[in-house]
Design an enzyme around this catalytic site. Sequence first.
Site, PDB file in Angstrom:
ATOM      1  N   ASP A  34      34.584  25.753  27.767  1.00  0.00           N
ATOM      2  CA  ASP A  34      34.900  24.806  28.844  1.00  0.00           C
ATOM      3  C   ASP A  34      34.984  25.596  30.136  1.00  0.00           C
ATOM      4  OD1 ASP A  34      36.164  21.694  28.896  1.00  0.00           O
ATOM      5  OD2 ASP A  34      36.595  22.943  30.658  1.00  0.00           O
ATOM      6  N   ASN A  96      27.358  14.211  36.514  1.00  0.00           N
ATOM      7  CA  ASN A  96      27.096  14.744  35.177  1.00  0.00           C
ATOM      8  C   ASN A  96      25.714  15.387  35.060  1.00  0.00           C
ATOM      9  OD1 ASN A  96      29.634  14.207  34.340  1.00  0.00           O
ATOM     10  ND2 ASN A  96      29.133  12.439  33.058  1.00  0.00           N
ATOM     11  N   ASN A 121      27.752  11.151  29.373  1.00  0.00           N
ATOM     12  CA  ASN A 121      27.159   9.906  29.881  1.00  0.00           C
ATOM     13  C   ASN A 121      26.644  10.061  31.302  1.00  0.00           C
ATOM     14  OD1 ASN A 121      27.203   7.791  27.929  1.00  0.00           O
ATOM     15  ND2 ASN A 121      29.448   7.928  27.938  1.00  0.00           N
ATOM     16  N   HIS A 176      22.341   3.369  25.580  1.00  0.00           N
ATOM     17  CA  HIS A 176      23.803   3.318  25.458  1.00  0.00           C
ATOM     18  C   HIS A 176      24.378   2.749  26.758  1.00  0.00           C
ATOM     19  CE1 HIS A 176      27.671   4.256  23.889  1.00  0.00           C
ATOM     20  NE2 HIS A 176      27.940   5.235  24.720  1.00  0.00           N
TER      21      HIS A 176
HETATM   22  N1  APR Z   1      30.704  23.400  31.564  1.00  0.00           N
HETATM   23  C1  APR Z   1      31.592  23.213  30.564  1.00  0.00           C
HETATM   24  N2  APR Z   1      32.535  22.274  30.586  1.00  0.00           N
HETATM   25  C2  APR Z   1      32.587  21.482  31.654  1.00  0.00           C
HETATM   26  C3  APR Z   1      31.698  21.613  32.748  1.00  0.00           C
HETATM   27  C4  APR Z   1      30.719  22.630  32.664  1.00  0.00           C
HETATM   28  N3  APR Z   1      29.824  22.829  33.645  1.00  0.00           N
HETATM   29  N4  APR Z   1      32.017  20.659  33.656  1.00  0.00           N
HETATM   30  C5  APR Z   1      33.054  19.972  33.171  1.00  0.00           C
HETATM   31  N5  APR Z   1      33.400  20.458  31.964  1.00  0.00           N
HETATM   32  C6  APR Z   1      34.486  20.047  31.073  1.00  0.00           C
HETATM   33  C7  APR Z   1      35.764  19.646  31.804  1.00  0.00           C
HETATM   34  O1  APR Z   1      36.503  20.788  32.224  1.00  0.00           O
HETATM   35  C8  APR Z   1      36.483  18.821  30.740  1.00  0.00           C
HETATM   36  O2  APR Z   1      37.398  19.614  30.000  1.00  0.00           O
HETATM   37  O3  APR Z   1      34.127  18.879  30.359  1.00  0.00           O
HETATM   38  C9  APR Z   1      35.334  18.338  29.822  1.00  0.00           C
HETATM   39  C10 APR Z   1      35.231  16.834  29.761  1.00  0.00           C
HETATM   40  O4  APR Z   1      36.359  16.361  29.124  1.00  0.00           O
HETATM   41  P1  APR Z   1      37.082  15.012  29.507  1.00  0.00           P
HETATM   42  O5  APR Z   1      37.206  14.930  30.996  1.00  0.00           O
HETATM   43  O6  APR Z   1      38.311  14.894  28.688  1.00  0.00           O
HETATM   44  O7  APR Z   1      36.012  13.895  29.086  1.00  0.00           O
HETATM   45  P2  APR Z   1      35.701  13.327  27.599  1.00  0.00           P
HETATM   46  O8  APR Z   1      36.526  12.130  27.371  1.00  0.00           O
HETATM   47  O9  APR Z   1      35.751  14.435  26.615  1.00  0.00           O
HETATM   48  O10 APR Z   1      34.205  12.827  27.815  1.00  0.00           O
HETATM   49  C11 APR Z   1      33.164  13.743  28.068  1.00  0.00           C
HETATM   50  O11 APR Z   1      31.437  12.367  27.134  1.00  0.00           O
HETATM   51  O12 APR Z   1      31.434  10.157  26.349  1.00  0.00           O
HETATM   52  C12 APR Z   1      31.173  11.011  27.423  1.00  0.00           C
HETATM   53  O13 APR Z   1      31.553   9.553  29.303  1.00  0.00           O
HETATM   54  C13 APR Z   1      32.039  10.682  28.614  1.00  0.00           C
HETATM   55  O14 APR Z   1      30.715  11.963  30.151  1.00  0.00           O
HETATM   56  C14 APR Z   1      31.916  11.948  29.401  1.00  0.00           C
HETATM   57  C15 APR Z   1      31.857  13.024  28.319  1.00  0.00           C
END
Ligand code: APR
Length: 318
Positions: A34, A96, A121, A176
């Site tokens: 992450d 995204n 998404n 989706h």
């Molecule tokens: N590299 C790695 N991790 C990243 C990056 C990156 N460049 N950018 C963001 N992240 C991490 C964030 O730090 C966060 O911990 O991605 C994670 C996303 O987690 P959440 O915000 O909890 O989102 P989540 O509910 O897990 O959903 C993730 O999946 O279903 C889809 O719509 C949803 O696009 C979303 C994704």
Amino acid sequence: MTKPKIALVGGGQIGNAIAHLAAMRELGDVVMFDIKENLARGKCLDIAQAAPISDFDVQLKGSDDIAVISGADIVVVTAGVPRKPGMSREDLIEINARIMATVAEGIRTHAPDAIAIVLSNPLDAMVTLCQKITGFSTNRVMGMAGVLDSARFAFFIARELGVSVRDVNALVLGGHGDAMVPIVRFANVNGIPALELLKHKFGSEEKAHQIMASLVARTRDAGGEVVELLQTGSAFVSPATSAVAMIEAVIHDQKRLLPVCAMLDGQFGVSGYYVGVPCILGVEGVERIIEFELTADERRLLDHSVGEVRKLVDNLPL
Ligand code: APR
């Protein structure tokens, strides 16, 4: 023989739930990357400390260095921003897409032989971007959506009919998004068409179709319903569970027939787009796409859904 290496890119809500489920099922060793400093380390340490109680024995390693995914067999991408109330999945595209661009580069560099499963998404666009940037063959890059959408449809049918979810089979195809295509005529309870059972319950065909239409509508909006309730994020347990079913199918070469967001090459009359269709999932990833004859109505709905996917994908900064 070495254990499979499952790499999670994104350690937020969904990534964390996948790590936990994959560890509980001992599908392989889990690494998590992450961007947020120390987040993945903390998540993995937390899950690992549950191992003596839950009795699973796999390695879990989190890092904020993407090199942790090196040599992974499977990479699951959940990096990205989730929806807030009132947003559609499509609203996430700009932010995204930027995240996916860096993530996919990282996958190409560090896990060139992996099979990639994308959850970020808007799904159909993100999986397209992931495939283009990694340059992986299309059987090795797929998206998770249909398993979840079909589970939601099955759940609503089971609830309405007062039967066990175990006995319900349902299939949702297409993109989706709000235009996803639940295939109503295939929905059944241990082989008995769900529409028949609704007719029996409500005493008329018309009413059965009305109720089914409401179940279809709720399925299409199921993700949004959860977002509205949570207020701070989107669904995570059900998407993670769906992803784990796909990981398991690949790792154990199960040849499962699951709805998967896969690149079409003429199937269902579509070429060059990622769309949710029934696939055989095994060790090679998407090993086969299963076609069947659509009714005129299904054709119209699928064409509309593919049109929505096309609009999204054609505007991607590729
Ligand atoms: N590299 C790695 N991790 C990243 C990056 C990156 N460049 N950018 C963001 N992240 C991490 C964030 O730090 C966060 O911990 O991605 C994670 C996303 O987690 P959440 O915000 O909890 O989102 P989540 O509910 O897990 O959903 C993730 O999946 O279903 C889809 O719509 C949803 O696009 C979303 C994704």
